[in-house]
Write an enzyme that holds these catalytic residues in place. Structure first.
Site: not given
Ligand code: F6R
Length: 233
Positions: A127, A62, A134, A129
């Protein structure tokens, strides 16, 4: 799902590295990558190693819409800093946050189809995701433009000088795009991920908990520390 519990993020980095090294040794050439705090310790072990990705392709999950790759908070910039500058790939794809949504999401999904992902690494949102998908995102979604939820905007705000600077939109692989990967490595650390980890592994498979879709994937490895595993039965 194969669950590997590690003592801390450093050991998680080593365990994640082992999954990458084994995939590479088995002929993997396309790696799906993630940003965020979770994969950093894996990238640190990879960059310190002699693994050679110069014949491999990477495809990131992303990117924020509206940020150029030169912006310090863009995911392209993050990947350059943590991995690509030290461990170059033959080609590294990250969505172009400055491109028009319809064109870029179609182009990106074509890239995924032309370069089937052998190993995809995922972090986990509190959550549930995965990528920027989401709760409520359809399981068959492909690369698309996402409106970020307030909770994700709040979680990202720490990286920006002003909350108003946090992007409100992103381009993300869809859940269907992610599920095309042959192997998935999901990593989660800390007590604030414990509910999502339990729901992902033991809860019902539902679009309200995006990561629960991984119960339907035939080859998933999960790396967790004790805090993230605390609510598993
Ligand atoms: C990052 C992504 C997100 C993160 C998730 C966890 O490319 O797609 O889904 O993997 O938000 O973030 P952290 O690792 O910072 O807890």
């Amino acid at each position: 799902m194969k669950i590997l519990q590690v003592s801390d993020q450093k050991m998680g980095g080593q365990a994640g590295y082992n999954v990458f090294a084994e995939a590479l040794a088995n002929g993997a050439t396309v790696f799906g990558l993630a940003t965020g705090s979770t994969p950093i310790s894996i990238y640190d072990v990879i960059t310190a190693s002699d693994l050679d990705f110069s014949n491999a392709v990477s495809i990131n999950l992303d990117e924020y819409k509206g940020l150029p790759g030169t912006h310090e908070q863009s995911y392209r910039y993050f990947m350059n800093e943590h991995l690509f500058n030290k461990k170059p790939f033959k080609e590294s794809y990250v969505p172009d946050g400055m491109a028009d949504a319809a064109t870029e999401t179609a182009r990106y999904e074509r890239i995924i189809n032309d370069n089937p992902i052998d190993l995809q690494i995922l972090g986990l949102g509190q959550n549930g995701h995965i990528g920027f998908n989401e709760p409520g995102t359809p399981f068959d979604s492909l690369t698309h433009e996402v409106t970020l939820t307030q909770s994700t905007i709040d979680a990202n705000a720490r990286f920006f000088a002003d909350e108003n600077d946090v992007p409100r939109y992103a381009y993300s692989m869809g859940i269907g795009s992610i599920m095309k990967a042959k192997q998935i490595l999901l990593v989660a650390y800390g007590e604030n991920k414990a509910d999502a980890v339990a729901a992902m592994i033991e809860g019902p498979v539902t679009e309200d908990m995006p990561a629960s879709v991984l119960q339907r994937h035939p080859n998933v490895t999960v790396i967790v520390d004790a805090a993230a595993a605390a609510k598993l039965t």
